[in-house]
Design a protein around this motif. Structure first.
Motif, PDB file in Angstrom:
ATOM      1  N   SER A 500      64.337  41.491  60.141  1.00 36.23           N
ATOM      2  CA  SER A 500      64.705  40.104  60.391  1.00 36.23           C
ATOM      3  C   SER A 500      63.450  39.238  60.480  1.00 36.23           C
ATOM      4  N   SER A 530      59.174  35.357  57.704  1.00 34.33           N
ATOM      5  CA  SER A 530      59.323  36.718  57.195  1.00 34.33           C
ATOM      6  C   SER A 530      57.938  37.239  56.834  1.00 34.33           C
ATOM      7  N   SER A 564      63.695  46.507  60.418  1.00 38.84           N
ATOM      8  CA  SER A 564      64.858  47.040  59.697  1.00 38.84           C
ATOM      9  C   SER A 564      65.375  48.334  60.293  1.00 38.84           C
TER      10      SER A 564
END
Length: 638
Positions: A500, A530, A564
């Motif tokens: 995320s 990101s 993740s």
């Protein structure tokens, strides 16, 4: 012109001459009123100063009122119009609708603390104005005086040879400064206890410095006679300092954080600087801005530059011109050691890796280094990231409570050069959640060398393969007061795609306190990032400095995301705002101001000034207990 017109001209002339005489008469009366106004103003000014000076001497409010009335009686006796105005009533009169509001005092004397207001009135009759129906006019004057700081650019040692004997020492040292002494304790108790335990000492002046029932009483509970300026005033760490400070250079958080006042700048040469500071001695004290109330441990607002011992002669000469033995002066107080930038530093220990449960005997290390001036030890402890509810130290899964890490040695004596190595050992966890967190190492130098530093480090619990780093293009942004500080942040992932987006925010609270008052709202663009590989991903942080005072402030950027694998990762990045400051060109040494006091001069010669304390050390320079070192000055009414 015919004969009938001549009579009309005569009438017009007579009317004009009457108007002219009336105007001239009114001008005469107005001149009398202006003369009376100046007369009343001078009397009010003198009365306000008389009352404020009474308060400076330690007299009571009622005695100050008496002094004001005595002054008015003397100065109102010979008015320019032959009128002796009445003294102000004992019950003050205020403007209609503003009863009790000192700003609307119309006739009377109001004293609050060391703030004196005097308003006087007189009724002056018209002379020529009576021709047009005017009888009298009320003339008034107002004056306000306050007790203002008379702080001199002198810093006096509080302690010598600290930390001192063990608490409970059975006897004094008879003024022997080769032993522990507190210069602001009474002469009989100055050598008892330690610098951190004053239970056996009595503060100078306590109990009799301001005896309202006997204002002429002498503060016999004074401190020992000590040298405060010149030869004999050197600190315990033997620095080239003899008590002369530069009140116009403050804030030594870093070597680029100094704040300058009254025309002094980073480029001011030493001769100009010492003449400027000596001028405050001979001209009535430092004009300000004053110091805020001192805090413990001192912050950057309490740091002030020191002058070379070779420059002290000009200050002694200036003091000798203005003061004599028996005069009382207000001085700053420092612990007893000089300091220099940077005093000590703690290196980054890197990332500490722990299992979710278990004990690691050797969890890492770091270095503690110092400069030439630092001579103390540093106590080490661990501080949690309290804004992260999942932090193992917050949840208790990092065992040991407030002391989960053993530091060896502790306290540490920082060394020159590469520094003294400190081991981080015996760290235990019990079912700690997997993730990356932040802890802080707190290093606090002991009294009297009071300073605290924080160094963050990452704590990895379990196996975390997807992480990121956060860096900034600069650690310190230097901006003008009111401008915005801008940082370019870079987030780079370690390994494959992180997960995320990482949320960016500025912490409202840090281990050392909250965001400074007046700082604007910080913005991140974007606020959710990101992290990428290679050159990473940038974000811009803008922090409006708003109305924050000049100085150096450290803020903390919080970067939090879930990778993740579903594992939470948090990193903290400290950044510094240098607001309205300039780089220093040689002012690297300073003292921490821990309070203020009044001292009575014992003797002055060409080499040194001796004095003794008649008050304890008081944090706030505006405290009424410092009155005997203040001066009475007229100030604006509003």
């Amino acid at each position: 012109m015919n004969r009938a017109d001549r009579g009309q001209v005569l009438v017009i002339f007579c009317l004009g001459i009457v108007a002219l005489f009336a105007a001239a008469g009114l001008a005469f009366d107005i001149g009398r009123f202006y003369s009376e106004r100046r007369f009343l103003q001078n009397a009010a000014d003198a009365a306000a100063l008389a009352a404020a000076n009474s308060l400076v001497r330690g007299e009571s409010t009622s005695q100050a009122d008496t002094r004001a009335r005595e002054s008015l009686t003397l100065n109102l006796a010979n008015g320019p119009n032959g009128i002796v105005p009445a003294l102000p009533p004992s019950t003050p009169l205020y403007a209609s609708g503003h009863a009790g509001d000192p700003a609307y005092l119309a006739n009377g004397i109001v004293i609050g603390g060391c703030d004196v207001r005097v308003a006087v009135q007189d009724s002056v009759g018209y002379t020529f104005g009576r021709v047009v129906g005017l009888t009298s006019s009320t003339i008034g004057a107002q004056a306000r005086a306050k007790c203002l700081s008379n702080l001199l650019p002198i810093a006096v040692r509080r302690f010598v040879n600290a930390p001192g004997p063990n608490a409970g020492s059975p006897s004094t040292c008879s003024g022997n400064q080769n032993e522990f002494m507190d210069f602001f304790a009474t002469e009989a108790t100055s050598c008892l206890g330690t610098d951190t335990d004053s239970s056996l000492r009595t503060a100078a002046g306590v109990g009799n410095a301001f005896d309202s029932s006997n204002p002429d009483s002498d503060p016999t509970n004074h401190g020992p006679v000590v040298t405060i300026l010149g030869q004999g005033a050197q600190p315990s760490n033997g620095a080239d300092f003899r008590g002369f400070i530069a009140l116009d250079i403050r804030n030594f958080a870093t070597d680029t954080s100094q704040v300058y006042y009254n025309g002094v700048s980073a480029s001011t040469n030493s001769n100009t600087l010492k003449a400027t500071e000596a001028g405050w001695v001979s001209s009535g004290g430092y004009p300000g801005p004053l110091f805020p109330a001192a805090v413990t441990p001192p912050d950057a607002n309490d740091q002030v530059a020191i002058m070379s011992g070779n420059s002290t002669g000009i200050a002694i000469d200036a003091l000798d011109e203005r003061f004599v033995a028996g005069d009382e002066i207000q001085v700053a107080v420092y612990p007893g050691l000089t300091m220099a930038i940077p005093d000590f530093t703690l290196s980054d220990p890197g990332t500490m890796s722990l299992a979710a449960s278990g004990t690691v005997a050797n969890a890492g290390s770091f270095k503690a280094s110092r400069n030439q001036a630092f001579s103390g030890t540093v106590a080490l402890s661990t501080v949690a990231d309290t804004l992260d509810p999942t932090n193992p130290m917050v949840t208790g899964t990092l065992l040991g409570g407030s002391a989960p890490i053993t530091y060896t040695p502790n306290p540490v004596t920082p060394s020159l050069g590469s520094g003294q190595s400190v081991s981080m050992t015996n760290v235990s966890t019990a079912a700690a959640p997997v993730g990356v967190y932040t802890l802080w190492i707190q290093g606090q130098a002991g009294s009297p060398y009071l300073t605290t530093k924080y160094e963050p480090f990452a704590l990895r619990i379990g196996t975390v393969s997807r992480d990121f780093t956060i860096t900034a293009d600069q650690s310190t942004a230097t901006v003008a007061t009111g401008a915005s500080a801008t940082f370019t942040l870079n987030l780079k992932r370690n390994g494959s795609a992180f997960g995320s987006n990482v949320s960016l925010s500025l912490d409202a609270t840090m281990p050392w306190g909250t965001l400074p008052t007046g700082l604007g709202t910080a913005t991140f663009s974007p606020s959710s990032v990101s992290p990428s590989s290679g050159n990473g991903t940038n974000a811009t942080l803008s922090i409006p400095t708003g109305t924050v005072a000049p100085g150096e402030y450290t803020v903390v950027v919080r970067a939090t995301g879930v990778n993740s694998d579903g594992i939470r990762v948090t990193h903290l990045l400290p950044l510094t705002l240098s607001v309205g400051t300039s780089g220093s060109t040689g002012n690297q040494e300073y003292v921490d101001i821990v309070g203020f006091a009044v001292m009575r001069i014992a003797s002055v010669d060409s080499n040194h000034v001796d004095a003794y304390a008649i008050t304890p050390v008081i944090p706030d320079p505006n405290d009424e207990r410092l009155r005997r070192g203040m001066v009475a000055r007229l100030v604006p009414w509003n």
